[in-house]
Design an enzyme around this catalytic site. Structure first.
Site, PDB file in Angstrom:
ATOM      1  N   LYS A 263       3.559   0.309  -2.044  1.00 16.96           N
ATOM      2  CA  LYS A 263       3.316  -1.108  -2.320  1.00 16.96           C
ATOM      3  C   LYS A 263       4.125  -1.933  -1.353  1.00 16.96           C
ATOM      4  CE  LYS A 263       1.667  -4.550  -4.637  1.00 16.96           C
ATOM      5  NZ  LYS A 263       1.169  -5.047  -3.301  1.00 16.96           N
TER       6      LYS A 263
ATOM      7  N   GLN B  31      11.559  -1.985   1.311  1.00 19.93           N
ATOM      8  CA  GLN B  31      10.636  -2.128   0.188  1.00 19.93           C
ATOM      9  C   GLN B  31      10.825  -1.001  -0.836  1.00 19.93           C
ATOM     10  OE1 GLN B  31       8.127  -4.799   1.056  1.00 19.93           O
ATOM     11  NE2 GLN B  31       8.057  -5.015  -1.152  1.00 19.93           N
TER      12      GLN B  31
ATOM     13  N   LYS C 241      13.794  -2.121  -2.992  1.00 24.78           N
ATOM     14  CA  LYS C 241      13.434  -3.368  -3.676  1.00 24.78           C
ATOM     15  C   LYS C 241      12.477  -3.080  -4.828  1.00 24.78           C
ATOM     16  CE  LYS C 241      11.777  -6.512  -0.896  1.00 24.78           C
ATOM     17  NZ  LYS C 241      10.960  -7.528  -0.173  1.00 24.78           N
TER      18      LYS C 241
ATOM     19  N   LYS D 283       4.608  -0.739   3.891  1.00 25.30           N
ATOM     20  CA  LYS D 283       4.466  -2.037   4.568  1.00 25.30           C
ATOM     21  C   LYS D 283       3.484  -1.882   5.705  1.00 25.30           C
ATOM     22  CE  LYS D 283       6.346  -6.165   4.330  1.00 25.30           C
ATOM     23  NZ  LYS D 283       7.021  -6.814   3.184  1.00 25.30           N
TER      24      LYS D 283
ATOM     25  N   GLY E 103       0.456  -9.751   0.766  1.00 32.24           N
ATOM     26  CA  GLY E 103       0.785 -10.661   1.864  1.00 32.24           C
ATOM     27  C   GLY E 103       2.229 -10.543   2.320  1.00 32.24           C
ATOM     28  N   ASP E 104       2.508 -11.143   3.451  1.00 31.13           N
ATOM     29  CA  ASP E 104       3.865 -11.311   3.981  1.00 31.13           C
ATOM     30  C   ASP E 104       3.723 -12.449   4.996  1.00 31.13           C
ATOM     31  OD1 ASP E 104       6.605  -9.680   3.929  1.00 31.13           O
ATOM     32  OD2 ASP E 104       6.296 -10.260   6.003  1.00 31.13           O
TER      33      ASP E 104
HETATM   34  N1  GLU Z   1       5.787  -9.097   1.281  1.00 27.73           N
HETATM   35  C1  GLU Z   1       6.468  -9.235   0.035  1.00 27.73           C
HETATM   36  C2  GLU Z   1       7.799  -8.514   0.083  1.00 27.73           C
HETATM   37  O1  GLU Z   1       8.432  -8.506   1.096  1.00 27.73           O
HETATM   38  C3  GLU Z   1       5.600  -8.900  -1.150  1.00 27.73           C
HETATM   39  C4  GLU Z   1       4.946  -7.568  -1.135  1.00 27.73           C
HETATM   40  C5  GLU Z   1       3.933  -7.350  -2.272  1.00 27.73           C
HETATM   41  O2  GLU Z   1       3.694  -8.239  -3.059  1.00 27.73           O
HETATM   42  O3  GLU Z   1       3.418  -6.231  -2.314  1.00 27.73           O
HETATM   43  O4  GLU Z   1       8.294  -7.996  -0.883  1.00 27.73           O
END
Ligand code: GLU
Length: 449
Positions: free
Chosen positions: A94, A115, A118, A130, A169-170
Site C-alpha cells: 500500500k 511506507q 508508517k 510506492k 496518490g502522492d
Molecule cells: N502518499 C501517501 C503517503 O505518503 C498516502 C498513501 C496511500 O494513501 O496509500 O503515505
C-alpha cells in the site's frame, strides 16, 4: 549521515549502499531507521539471527516500465514509471504514486521503505509499497494527464489488485489522476474492483475525509505531542511549507484547533499573511484554478509574496513541513530553534535532513517524523478499503473520528516505545521501533519467504 551505527548494523548499511548505488534518498531513509534499531537487536536477538533487517531492506519486487504518450500537438513523449512492492508481511502493498520530474528509483525506494513502518504504525492490515513516474504534470492539459494515466495503467494493471497492491496518490497525483487510472483499470480488467486504488471520488467508492486526512492527521499528531506536555494548539503561531493537499488541510485543522497559520509556500515562493492564511482563497487558487501561490496577493493585498528564500526563517511556535523530502536542512533547523520554535511535525515524507533532525533532538524540541505524523493519509486509505470491502460508505464525522483515534494511538505507542527503550519523547526511535517490531514479528511467523 549524522549518528554512527553499531557494528552489526553498519555492515548491513554498507551492504545496502553496495547493492543500491546512487540512491541517496534510499540510503538516508535506511540509515535513519538503522540508527534506532541497536537496542531492538539486543532485546530481540532472534531478529538478527533470522536476518529480518536485511530482508526488510530488499524490496520483495521492483517494477520499472516505459510509459509512452502523446501530447495535445501529437508529439510523442516517453516517461519511466516505477512500482516498488516493498513488504507484504502485514497486508497488500500500500502506498501512493508520485508524478514529479525528480522521480527515479532511489526516491520511490525511500518512499516505499518508509511506507512499511508508517503503515505498520497505523495498526491496519497494509504492507508497504510506492510508485511513481518522472512525468511532469506542470502545465499539462487535462487530456494530456488523462492519456498519460491511461498509458501508465495499461502496464501497471497487471501488477496490482485489491489483495496484491493498492496504489493511491502522492505529489502530483490527486483525485483527477486516480479517476483516470481507475477508469483504465476497470476497462482493461472488466472488473469494478473498488479496492484496487484509494483516493477515489466520493461518488464512486472514495472515502469521506480521505482528501483531508494527511493534513488533519499531522495536526492531530502535533496536538497530541503538545498535550503530552500539558500544552495545546490554541494560540500558536504556525508555519506550513507547501500548498498542496497536505499543506491545505494541515492549515485548515490548525485553524480549527485555535492556532494561526501565517505562511505557506510553493516551489517558486512564500506567502506570508500575518492575519492568518485565508483557506477559501488557497483552495480556490490551488484546487479549483490550479494556479501558482503568488495569486494569493490578488485576494489579500496586504499579504506578502516572497520569491525564493527559506520559509523556515519566519519565526513560529510550530513548523509543519508539508512540501517534499529534504526541504528543511541544518541551517533551517538552527534558525527555527533560535526563533523559539517548540514543535515540528512532518506532513511530508522525510522533509528534514539528518543534520536537521539532530539539531531538533539536541535542542529537545518536539519532533514528529513523517512516518508517524503523516500516517493519517494512508490510514484513511485503509479505511477506504474497509468501506469498499463491505460496500459501505461512512459519514465524514465518523471517518474523521476514526482518523483522530488512529493518530492518538500512533502517538501513544511511539511515546511508550520511546520510554521503554530509554529515550522518552524521542518519536524517531518510537516510530521506527514500533513499526519495525510489528513487521519483524509478522515476517518471523511466516518463515523464510
Ligand atoms: N502518499 C501517501 C503517503 O505518503 C498516502 C498513501 C496511500 O494513501 O496509500 O503515505
Amino acid at each position: 549521515m549524522t549518528a554512527r551505527l553499531d557494528e552489526k548494523l553498519e555492515l548491513i548499511y554498507q551492504d545496502v549502499l553496495h547493492r543500491n548505488p546512487g540512491e541517496n534518498e534510499f540510503h538516508q531513509a535506511v540509515h535513519e531507521v538503522l540508527e534506532t534499531l541497536g537496542p531492538v537487536l539486543v532485546k530481540y536477538p532472534e531478529f538478527a539471527e533470522k536476518k529480518i533487517i536485511q530482508r526488510i531492506c530488499e524490496p520483495e519486487r521492483q517494477i520499472i516500465f516505459r510509459v509512452p504518450w502523446q501530447d495535445d500537438k501529437g508529439e510523442i513523449h516517453i516517461n519511466r514509471a516505477f512500482r516498488v512492492e516493498f513488504n507484504s508481511a502485514l497486508g497488500p502493498y500500500k502506498g501512493g504514486m508520485r508524478f514529479h520530474p525528480s522521480v527515479y528509483l532511489g526516491i520511490i525506494k525511500f518512499l516505499g521503505f518508509e511506507q512499511i513502518f508508517k503503515n505498520a504504525l497505523t495498526g491496519l492490515p497494509i504492507g508497504g509499497g510506492k510508485g511513481g513516474s518522472d512525468f511532469d504534470p506542470k502545465g499539462r492539459s487535462d487530456d494530456e494527464i488523462m492519456r498519460f494515466c491511461q498509458s501508465l495503467m495499461t502496464e501497471l494493471y497487471r501488477h496490482i489488485g485489491e489483495y496484491t497492491d493498492v496504489p493511491a496518490g502522492d505529489i502530483g497525483v490527486g483525485g483527477r489522476e486516480i479517476g483516470y487510472m481507475f477508469g483504465q483499470y476497470k476497462r482493461i480488467t472488466n472488473r469494478y474492483e473498488s479496492g484496487v486504488l484509494t483516493g477515489k471520488g466520493l461518488d464512486w467508492g472514495g472515502s469521506r475525509a480521505r482528501t483531508e486526512a494527511t493534513g488533519y492527521g499531522t495536526v492531530f499528531f502535533t496536538h497530541e505531542m503538545l498535550k503530552a506536555r500539558g500544552d495545546s494548539m490554541e494560540g500558536k503561531k504556525v508555519v506550513v511549507s507547501g500548498s498542496g493537499n497536505v499543506a491545505i488541510y494541515a492549515i485548515a485543522k490548525a485553524h480549527e484547533l485555535g492556532a494561526k497559520v501565517i505562511a505557506c509556500s510553493d516551489s517558486s515562493g512564500i506567502i506570508v499573511d500575518e492575519k492568518g492564511l485565508d483557506l477559501a482563497a488557497l483552495k480556490q487558487i490551488k484546487e479549483v484554478d490550479r494556479r501558482r501561490l503568488s495569486a494569493y496577493t490578488e485576494f489579500h493585498k496586504d499579504a506578502k509574496y516572497v520569491k525564493g528564500g527559506s520559509i523556515w526563517s519566519i519565526p513560529c511556535d510550530i513548523a509543519l513541513p508539508c512540501a517534499t523530502q529534504n526541504e528543511l536542512n541544518a541551517n533551517d533547523a538552527k534558525t527555527l530553534v533560535e526563533n523559539g520554535c517548540i514543535a515540528v511535525a512532518e506532513g511530508a515524507n522525510m522533509p528534514t535532513t539528518p543534520e536537521g533532525i539532530a539539531i531538533f533532538q539536541q535542542a529537545k524540541i518536539m519532533y514528529g517524523p513523517g512516518k508517524a505524523a503523516n500516517a493519517g493519509g494512508v490510514a484513511t486509505s485503509a479505511l477506504e478499503m474497509q468501506q469498499n470491502a463491505s460496500r459501505d460508505s461512512w459519514s465524514f464525522d465518523y471517518t474523521q473520528k476514526r482518523l483522530e483515534d488512529i493518530m492518538i494511538d500512533i502517538h501513544k505507542s511511539c511515546y511508550e516505545t520511546s520510554a521503554e527503550f530509554g529515550s522518552e519523547g524521542n518519536y524517531v526511535l518510537g516510530a521506527n521501533v514500533t513499526g519495525f517490531i510489528k513487521v519483524a514479528r509478522a515476517m518471523q511467523s511466516m518463515g523464510v519467504i
